[in-house]
Design a protein around this motif. Structure first.
Motif, PDB file in Angstrom:
ATOM      1  N   THR A  81       0.822  -1.214   0.000  1.00  0.00           N
ATOM      2  CA  THR A  81       0.000   0.000   0.000  1.00  0.00           C
ATOM      3  C   THR A  81       0.855   1.262   0.000  1.00  0.00           C
ATOM      4  OG1 THR A  81      -1.709  -1.194   1.241  1.00  0.00           O
ATOM      5  CG2 THR A  81      -1.847   1.216   1.194  1.00  0.00           C
ATOM      6  N   TYR A  82       1.946   1.249   0.752  1.00  0.00           N
ATOM      7  CA  TYR A  82       2.785   2.443   0.897  1.00  0.00           C
ATOM      8  C   TYR A  82       4.163   2.220   0.277  1.00  0.00           C
ATOM      9  CZ  TYR A  82      -0.841   3.568   4.313  1.00  0.00           C
ATOM     10  OH  TYR A  82      -2.046   3.807   4.929  1.00  0.00           O
ATOM     11  N   TYR A  83       4.204   1.573  -0.887  1.00  0.00           N
ATOM     12  CA  TYR A  83       5.480   1.200  -1.497  1.00  0.00           C
ATOM     13  C   TYR A  83       6.308   2.411  -1.911  1.00  0.00           C
ATOM     14  CZ  TYR A  83       3.304   2.191  -6.030  1.00  0.00           C
ATOM     15  OH  TYR A  83       2.688   2.795  -7.080  1.00  0.00           O
ATOM     16  N   LYS A  84       5.690   3.577  -2.082  1.00  0.00           N
ATOM     17  CA  LYS A  84       6.435   4.754  -2.526  1.00  0.00           C
ATOM     18  C   LYS A  84       7.227   5.417  -1.404  1.00  0.00           C
ATOM     19  CE  LYS A  84       3.312   5.997  -6.341  1.00  0.00           C
ATOM     20  NZ  LYS A  84       2.463   7.057  -6.910  1.00  0.00           N
ATOM     21  N   HIS A  85       6.961   5.041  -0.175  1.00  0.00           N
ATOM     22  CA  HIS A  85       7.625   5.672   0.956  1.00  0.00           C
ATOM     23  C   HIS A  85       8.983   5.016   1.215  1.00  0.00           C
ATOM     24  CE1 HIS A  85       3.460   6.901   1.458  1.00  0.00           C
ATOM     25  NE2 HIS A  85       3.862   7.844   2.297  1.00  0.00           N
ATOM     26  N   LEU A  93      13.334   1.000   4.050  1.00  0.00           N
ATOM     27  CA  LEU A  93      14.195   0.992   5.223  1.00  0.00           C
ATOM     28  C   LEU A  93      13.793  -0.129   6.183  1.00  0.00           C
ATOM     29  CD1 LEU A  93      16.531   2.390   6.675  1.00  0.00           C
ATOM     30  CD2 LEU A  93      14.850   3.896   7.761  1.00  0.00           C
ATOM     31  N   CYS A  94      12.511  -0.327   6.361  1.00  0.00           N
ATOM     32  CA  CYS A  94      12.027  -1.407   7.229  1.00  0.00           C
ATOM     33  C   CYS A  94      12.432  -2.771   6.691  1.00  0.00           C
ATOM     34  CB  CYS A  94      10.509  -1.332   7.378  1.00  0.00           C
ATOM     35  SG  CYS A  94       9.924   0.054   8.369  1.00  0.00           S
ATOM     36  N   PHE A 120      15.963  -7.564   7.154  1.00  0.00           N
ATOM     37  CA  PHE A 120      16.954  -8.503   6.636  1.00  0.00           C
ATOM     38  C   PHE A 120      18.193  -8.518   7.518  1.00  0.00           C
ATOM     39  CE2 PHE A 120      20.915  -8.751   4.128  1.00  0.00           C
ATOM     40  CZ  PHE A 120      20.871 -10.091   3.792  1.00  0.00           C
ATOM     41  N   LEU A 121      18.702  -7.344   7.890  1.00  0.00           N
ATOM     42  CA  LEU A 121      19.896  -7.266   8.732  1.00  0.00           C
ATOM     43  C   LEU A 121      19.650  -7.924  10.090  1.00  0.00           C
ATOM     44  CD1 LEU A 121      21.127  -3.637   7.934  1.00  0.00           C
ATOM     45  CD2 LEU A 121      22.043  -5.808   7.066  1.00  0.00           C
ATOM     46  N   ALA A 122      18.448  -7.770  10.625  1.00  0.00           N
ATOM     47  CA  ALA A 122      18.116  -8.390  11.912  1.00  0.00           C
ATOM     48  C   ALA A 122      18.129  -9.906  11.797  1.00  0.00           C
ATOM     49  CB  ALA A 122      16.751  -7.902  12.394  1.00  0.00           C
ATOM     50  N   MET A 123      17.557 -10.458  10.709  1.00  0.00           N
ATOM     51  CA  MET A 123      17.562 -11.904  10.505  1.00  0.00           C
ATOM     52  C   MET A 123      18.977 -12.427  10.304  1.00  0.00           C
ATOM     53  SD  MET A 123      14.604 -13.342  10.756  1.00  0.00           S
ATOM     54  CE  MET A 123      14.332 -12.236  12.138  1.00  0.00           C
ATOM     55  N   HIS A 174      20.317  -3.669  -3.192  1.00  0.00           N
ATOM     56  CA  HIS A 174      19.554  -2.855  -4.136  1.00  0.00           C
ATOM     57  C   HIS A 174      18.620  -1.899  -3.395  1.00  0.00           C
ATOM     58  CE1 HIS A 174      17.007  -1.999  -7.712  1.00  0.00           C
ATOM     59  NE2 HIS A 174      16.025  -2.055  -6.834  1.00  0.00           N
ATOM     60  N   LEU A 175      17.898  -2.435  -2.401  1.00  0.00           N
ATOM     61  CA  LEU A 175      16.972  -1.586  -1.644  1.00  0.00           C
ATOM     62  C   LEU A 175      17.721  -0.505  -0.875  1.00  0.00           C
ATOM     63  CD1 LEU A 175      14.434  -4.193  -0.205  1.00  0.00           C
ATOM     64  CD2 LEU A 175      14.421  -3.033  -2.408  1.00  0.00           C
ATOM     65  N   THR A 176      18.891  -0.860  -0.326  1.00  0.00           N
ATOM     66  CA  THR A 176      19.690   0.115   0.414  1.00  0.00           C
ATOM     67  C   THR A 176      20.158   1.244  -0.491  1.00  0.00           C
ATOM     68  OG1 THR A 176      20.452  -1.647   1.897  1.00  0.00           O
ATOM     69  CG2 THR A 176      21.707   0.415   1.890  1.00  0.00           C
TER      70      THR A 176
END
Length: 318
Positions: free
Chosen positions: A181-185, A190-191, A196-199, A260-262
């Motif tokens: 729903t909020y993919y543009k944010h 960041l979440c 991923f880093l937490a896992m 990529h996301l980072t």
């Protein structure tokens, strides 16, 4: 390239059309000539998806069929296979439909079923998130079995594991719905990166601690029996190799996707980052390969599961 247009819309669209989100897509003229772009054939996604589909179906069927495998550990392994199975089914379905669209066999499916686009988005995203969660759950289960051996069956009960599984699925679906729903944010990306880093940190800490305890145990046995140090060194090398393979495959397959996301967050308009963005399809292929490797690491190493699998294949053979 037909791969997951809705998923790319959320996580960093690489579509070259003018309608692509500016934050997530660099203009084509910003791409340097020295960029390495790995072209992924359309059929590769469909082929990998089918392999994942068959492999994880076998794992789920074997665990469901054998009552001896209805333990908390195998419940987590079954759910991991089910997560990979769901995302494989979605990839196969969406890729097949888009290939048919390109061939002119079907009309635009988004106009026929407007909500099917978002439904597959949520299914893929929630399956990927639940897959990461179940990898972490398996690590926690193994950690408890080693460090709390005598209390394991009282700590990790079937009812508790079932509640944990239900919580993971519910949290994955709800969070994925919010992400779509909020993919543009930027906060969404960041979440995902933090998750991923937490896992990765959780798995690394637990498995390294388990390896350390195993080394201490082996050292005690070696001292008790007055064995030579080469025997202990061989054990340590084997354990370190296993740990490296386990965490290395996880990081190699999932790391580029979250890199990529980072970069989308840190340098969405930088020419150097655009070189990474061009290989988004390759990153998705690596994730698909991880789902193919997961059963080999967590499921097929079990003799009981392999025996059940052979029985299932023999019964199904003509």
């Amino acid at each position: 390239m037909p791969i997951q247009e809705p998923l790319r819309r959320m996580l960093g669209s690489l579509n070259a059309t003018p309608s692509a989100t500016p934050l997530l897509r660099l203009p084509g003229n910003h791409t340097g000539p020295g960029c390495l772009h790995v072209s992924i054939p359309d059929g590769l996604f469909l082929g990998l998806g089918l392999v994942r589909l068959v492999e994880n179906v076998l794992v789920v069927v074997a665990i469901v069929k054998n009552c001896n495998l209805h333990s908390p550990m195998y419940c987590f392994i079954c759910c991991l296979a089910l997560s990979d199975l769901l995302v494989s089914s979605s990839i196969v379905l969406e890729t097949a439909i888009i290939l048919l669209l390109e061939a002119g066999t079907l009309v635009t499916w988004a106009t026929v079923v407007p909500q099917l686009d978002n439904l597959i988005d949520v299914l893929i995203c929630s399956s990927m998130m639940s897959s990461l969660c179940f990898l972490g759950a398996i690590a926690v289960d193994r950690y408890i079995s080693i460090f709390y051996t005598l209390r394991y069956h009282s700590i990790v009960t079937l009812s508790r594991s079932q509640r944990a599984i239900a919580a993971i699925w519910v949290a994955s679906v709800l969070s994925s719905t919010l992400f779509i729903t909020y993919y543009k944010h930027t906060a969404v990306l960041l979440c995902l990166v933090i998750f991923f880093l937490a896992m990765l940190a959780l798995m690394a800490i637990l498995y390294v601690h388990m390896l350390t305890r195993a080394w201490q145990h082996a050292w005690g046995i070696a001292q008790l029996h007055k064995r030579q140090h080469p025997v202990l060194q061989g054990f340590c090398l084997k354990g370190a190799a296993t740990l490296t393979i386990l965490l290395g495959i996880f990081f190699l397959c999932w790391g580029p996707f979250f890199l990529h996301l980072t970069l989308v967050i840190l340098c969405p308009q930088h020419p150097a980052c655009s070189c990474v963005f061009q290989n988004f399809n390759l990153f998705l292929v690596l994730i698909m390969c991880n789902s193919i490797v997961d059963p080999l690491i967590y499921a097929f190493r079990s003799p009981e599961l392999c025996r059940t699998l052979k029985e299932v294949l023999v019964c199904c053979s003509p």
